[in-house]
Design a protein around this motif. Structure first.
Motif, short mmCIF file in Angstrom:
data_model
loop_
_atom_site.label_atom_id
_atom_site.label_comp_id
_atom_site.label_asym_id
_atom_site.label_seq_id
_atom_site.Cartn_x
_atom_site.Cartn_y
_atom_site.Cartn_z
N VAL A 24 39.64 35.45 35.14
CA VAL A 24 38.14 36.22 35.43
C VAL A 24 38.25 37.90 34.96
O VAL A 24 39.17 38.51 35.36
N ARG A 25 37.03 38.55 34.38
CA ARG A 25 36.89 39.91 34.17
C ARG A 25 36.90 40.42 35.57
O ARG A 25 36.46 40.16 36.42
N ILE A 26 37.68 41.72 35.22
CA ILE A 26 37.62 42.73 36.55
C ILE A 26 36.37 43.54 36.60
O ILE A 26 36.07 44.07 35.64
N GLU A 27 35.68 43.40 37.69
CA GLU A 27 34.65 44.39 38.07
C GLU A 27 34.92 45.66 38.06
O GLU A 27 36.00 46.25 38.19
N ASN A 70 36.48 43.11 42.52
CA ASN A 70 36.69 41.78 42.93
C ASN A 70 38.19 41.30 42.95
O ASN A 70 38.48 40.20 42.80
N LEU A 71 38.95 42.50 43.05
CA LEU A 71 40.48 42.27 43.10
C LEU A 71 40.92 41.82 44.47
O LEU A 71 40.46 42.24 45.30
N ALA A 92 40.44 43.60 30.50
CA ALA A 92 41.36 43.25 31.21
C ALA A 92 41.10 42.10 32.39
O ALA A 92 39.96 41.98 32.83
N LEU A 93 42.20 41.11 32.50
CA LEU A 93 41.79 40.06 33.06
C LEU A 93 42.63 39.69 34.48
O LEU A 93 43.67 40.37 34.38
N LEU A 94 41.95 39.03 35.29
CA LEU A 94 42.60 38.58 36.57
C LEU A 94 43.07 37.28 36.51
O LEU A 94 42.23 36.41 36.22
N TYR A 95 44.16 36.93 36.63
CA TYR A 95 44.89 35.48 36.63
C TYR A 95 45.23 34.95 38.11
O TYR A 95 45.74 35.66 38.94
N LYS A 96 45.05 33.75 38.16
CA LYS A 96 45.59 33.20 39.46
C LYS A 96 46.39 31.88 39.11
O LYS A 96 46.13 31.11 38.16
N LYS A 97 47.57 31.96 39.93
CA LYS A 97 48.38 30.58 39.81
C LYS A 97 47.72 29.44 39.98
O LYS A 97 47.07 29.18 40.93
#
Length: 314
Positions: free
Chosen positions: A45-48, A53-54, A33-38
């Protein structure tokens, strides 16, 4: 409190034809699962583990969201969930009616015990239109991540289960304990609708829409796809007199657990519409307004952002 939960913990029954199973949150993170930023969409980035890291706190500008792995193989694997890893996330909180009750919420990707369950993906919707029992609505209803929950209301005086709240898309319903289907002693059945994961106290079909025999299908049925929440649960939060617990980092993530709707509802319905006869076309058109009311257009939020996390159920 944990012993109290085990005494009433529901069995979650998935539909026998369910393709989008629940999983643990950690399984979702560990499988890409990935974390996106506008503004930085090209470098997610991969989620720890645990969601360390969220980002924390509010996100009114909608800067962050989660999504499935970028590669097709990873997306297919993660979207279908992992029943073996699925676990209930439990939240104990004080009763809201003159202190007479304790609520337990169980999260199912969500007693006064709240019990939450997590699904990596919510599948497409189907409809009943006139004499046609099942019509696929294309991508309508699809979204990344789905949190569903039941709330168990227990009387403080004698520890008796009084009623249970079943979440259903954007709403839900309270059911008196006498109307529950008990499976094993005081433990009851929690049915999850096919693809949409709305909860119910009994199997069957319910149509959401204008009525008169047509609407969006919610299909509930018994199957051997089941989660024993009493055996597989984690207490993620407690309030009031309950012993405090260390909340997992992901619980404080207040941004979206999935991107904003990635399809055009009208366009998806239009693809279906061309195969229907005139009168049936008009019936389908009436469903378009209902669709976005039921499924929403924005990415889903996590349990702690929901109004019922600290307040009463609607």
């Amino acid at each position: 409190m944990e012993d109290l939960f085990r005494a009433y913990a529901p069995y979650l029954y998935l539909h026998p034809d369910e393709d989008y199973l629940p999983s643990s949150v950690d399984w979702f993170f560990n499988n890409g699962a990935l974390l996106y930023k506008k503004g930085e969409e090209s470098t997610p980035v991969r989620i720890e583990p645990g969601g360390a890291n969220l980002p924390k706190g509010g996100d009114p500008a909608g800067l962050y969201w989660l999504n499935l792995p970028a590669d097709k193989g990873g997306r297919d694997k993660v979207s279908h969930g992992d029943l073996a890893s699925a676990e209930a996330y439990v939240h104990f909180k004080p009763g809201v009616e003159n202190g007479m009750f304790t609520d337990i919420q169980v999260n199912s990707c969500q007693f006064i015990v709240d019990v939450w369950m997590f699904y990596p993906f919510n599948g497409h919707a189907t409809a009943k239109i006139g004499f046609i029992k099942r019509v696929s609505l294309g991508r309508v209803g699809e979204h990344v991540s789905d949190w569903e929950h039941v709330t168990l209301r227990v009387r403080n005086g004698d520890g008796v289960l009084d009623k249970v709240y079943f979440s259903q898309h954007s709403g839900g319903k309270w059911v008196d304990a006498s109307l529950l289907q008990f499976v094993n002693g005081n433990r009851f059945a929690w049915y999850s609708s096919r693809n949409g994961h709305a909860g119910n106290n009994e199997p069957g079909l319910h149509l959401q829409g204008p009525g008169n025999g047509f609407g969006i299908r919610n299909d509930w049925a018994w199957s051997n796809k089941v989660v024993d929440t009493g055996a597989r649960f984690v207490v993620v939060a407690s309030e009031g007199e309950a012993e405090a617990v260390a909340e997992p980092p992901w619980l404080s993530y207040e941004s979206k657990w999935g991107p904003t709707k990635e399809y055009d509802t009208t366009a998806e319905v239009r693809r279906v519409r061309k195969f229907l006869l005139g009168k049936l076309k008009k019936l389908l058109d009436k469903l378009v307004k209902v669709i976005d009311e039921v499924y929403g257009t924005d990415g889903p939020t996590g349990p702690k952002v929901k109004n019922n996390w600290s307040g009463n159920e609607a």
